[in-house]
Design a protein around this motif. Structure first.
Motif, PDB file in Angstrom:
ATOM      1  N   ILE A 200      29.562  -5.148  48.534  1.00  0.00           N
ATOM      2  CA  ILE A 200      30.220  -3.949  48.472  1.00  0.00           C
ATOM      3  C   ILE A 200      31.379  -4.277  47.564  1.00  0.00           C
ATOM      4  CG2 ILE A 200      32.158  -4.058  50.283  1.00  0.00           C
ATOM      5  CD1 ILE A 200      31.662  -1.045  50.723  1.00  0.00           C
ATOM      6  N   LEU A 201      31.424  -3.281  46.285  1.00  0.00           N
ATOM      7  CA  LEU A 201      32.616  -3.274  45.512  1.00  0.00           C
ATOM      8  C   LEU A 201      33.383  -2.015  45.646  1.00  0.00           C
ATOM      9  CD1 LEU A 201      33.742  -4.322  42.865  1.00  0.00           C
ATOM     10  CD2 LEU A 201      31.956  -3.083  41.669  1.00  0.00           C
ATOM     11  N   LEU A 202      34.419  -2.369  45.920  1.00  0.00           N
ATOM     12  CA  LEU A 202      35.591  -1.227  45.997  1.00  0.00           C
ATOM     13  C   LEU A 202      36.551  -1.311  45.169  1.00  0.00           C
ATOM     14  CD1 LEU A 202      36.394   0.633  48.156  1.00  0.00           C
ATOM     15  CD2 LEU A 202      38.153  -0.940  49.010  1.00  0.00           C
ATOM     16  N   GLU A 203      36.870   0.065  44.641  1.00  0.00           N
ATOM     17  CA  GLU A 203      37.899   0.384  43.481  1.00  0.00           C
ATOM     18  C   GLU A 203      39.009   1.048  44.029  1.00  0.00           C
ATOM     19  OE1 GLU A 203      37.441   3.057  39.612  1.00  0.00           O
ATOM     20  OE2 GLU A 203      36.543   0.750  39.089  1.00  0.00           O
ATOM     21  N   GLY A 204      40.287   0.903  43.556  1.00  0.00           N
ATOM     22  CA  GLY A 204      41.437   1.713  44.235  1.00  0.00           C
ATOM     23  C   GLY A 204      42.506   0.827  44.037  1.00  0.00           C
TER      24      GLY A 204
ATOM     25  N   ASP B 164      39.603   7.342  51.601  1.00  0.00           N
ATOM     26  CA  ASP B 164      40.189   7.100  50.264  1.00  0.00           C
ATOM     27  C   ASP B 164      41.405   6.022  50.511  1.00  0.00           C
ATOM     28  OD1 ASP B 164      41.724   8.950  51.614  1.00  0.00           O
ATOM     29  OD2 ASP B 164      42.422   9.821  49.791  1.00  0.00           O
ATOM     30  N   LYS B 165      41.914   5.854  51.755  1.00  0.00           N
ATOM     31  CA  LYS B 165      42.835   4.858  51.940  1.00  0.00           C
ATOM     32  C   LYS B 165      42.665   3.687  53.056  1.00  0.00           C
ATOM     33  CE  LYS B 165      46.126   8.310  51.698  1.00  0.00           C
ATOM     34  NZ  LYS B 165      46.587   9.808  52.341  1.00  0.00           N
ATOM     35  N   GLU B 166      41.176   3.504  53.430  1.00  0.00           N
ATOM     36  CA  GLU B 166      40.772   2.400  53.984  1.00  0.00           C
ATOM     37  C   GLU B 166      39.474   1.963  54.246  1.00  0.00           C
ATOM     38  OE1 GLU B 166      42.652   2.200  58.245  1.00  0.00           O
ATOM     39  OE2 GLU B 166      40.788   2.295  59.102  1.00  0.00           O
ATOM     40  N   LEU B 167      39.106   1.057  54.119  1.00  0.00           N
ATOM     41  CA  LEU B 167      37.719   0.299  54.250  1.00  0.00           C
ATOM     42  C   LEU B 167      37.687  -0.596  55.478  1.00  0.00           C
ATOM     43  CD1 LEU B 167      34.716  -0.130  52.818  1.00  0.00           C
ATOM     44  CD2 LEU B 167      35.964  -2.176  52.096  1.00  0.00           C
TER      45      LEU B 167
ATOM     46  N   LYS C 284      43.329   5.624  47.054  1.00  0.00           N
ATOM     47  CA  LYS C 284      42.266   6.065  45.954  1.00  0.00           C
ATOM     48  C   LYS C 284      41.126   5.354  45.937  1.00  0.00           C
ATOM     49  CE  LYS C 284      46.033   8.316  43.161  1.00  0.00           C
ATOM     50  NZ  LYS C 284      46.629   7.942  41.955  1.00  0.00           N
ATOM     51  N   PHE C 285      40.822   4.975  47.067  1.00  0.00           N
ATOM     52  CA  PHE C 285      39.440   4.095  47.240  1.00  0.00           C
ATOM     53  C   PHE C 285      38.082   4.986  46.734  1.00  0.00           C
ATOM     54  CE2 PHE C 285      41.069   0.984  50.579  1.00  0.00           C
ATOM     55  CZ  PHE C 285      41.960   0.178  49.619  1.00  0.00           C
ATOM     56  N   VAL C 286      37.403   4.090  46.198  1.00  0.00           N
ATOM     57  CA  VAL C 286      36.164   4.649  45.572  1.00  0.00           C
ATOM     58  C   VAL C 286      35.018   3.559  45.818  1.00  0.00           C
ATOM     59  CG1 VAL C 286      34.579   5.582  43.860  1.00  0.00           C
ATOM     60  CG2 VAL C 286      37.202   6.360  44.154  1.00  0.00           C
ATOM     61  N   ILE C 287      34.024   3.673  46.357  1.00  0.00           N
ATOM     62  CA  ILE C 287      33.022   2.536  46.609  1.00  0.00           C
ATOM     63  C   ILE C 287      32.196   2.660  45.142  1.00  0.00           C
ATOM     64  CG2 ILE C 287      30.901   1.931  47.816  1.00  0.00           C
ATOM     65  CD1 ILE C 287      32.257   2.926  50.392  1.00  0.00           C
ATOM     66  N   LYS C 288      32.207   1.710  44.392  1.00  0.00           N
ATOM     67  CA  LYS C 288      31.307   1.483  43.164  1.00  0.00           C
ATOM     68  C   LYS C 288      30.156   1.074  43.520  1.00  0.00           C
ATOM     69  CE  LYS C 288      34.362   3.092  40.074  1.00  0.00           C
ATOM     70  NZ  LYS C 288      33.765   4.139  39.193  1.00  0.00           N
TER      71      LYS C 288
END
Length: 94
Positions: free
Chosen positions: A80-84, A51-54, A69-73
């Protein structure tokens, strides 16, 4: 030496033929919307996610995205589309 020559040739072809550099040189394309979305194309795979690193593998090196607060959409083989809340985007040249 051959690798550097090949990169110079690709850059020259890209400039002269006005081709997109991300396609010809196999570079990632990164699109950000403020600090809330990041869309990354042309990566080689997901290495780590929390939730803090990609961390993504690139053709040359890695891409590290840090935040909260990362979420892979969306996740596809090369996209890849990442939200947070995105705080940092770092290239790691290895």
């Amino acid at each position: 030496m051959v690798k550097k020559w090949r990169q110079k040739m690709k850059r020259w072809i890209t400039d002269k033929l006005e081709l997109p550099a991300d396609i010809v040189m196999d570079l990632p394309r990164i699109t950000m919307v403020g600090q809330i979305h990041i869309y990354i194309e042309n990566h080689r795979g997901l290495l780590t996610f929390s939730d803090k690193e990609l961390r993504l593998l690139l053709k040359q090196g890695q891409l590290l995205v840090r935040g909260e607060k990362f979420v892979i959409k969306t996740i596809l083989p090369e996209e890849i589309l990442l939200e947070g809340k995105i705080n940092q985007v770092i290239y790691i040249d290895e």
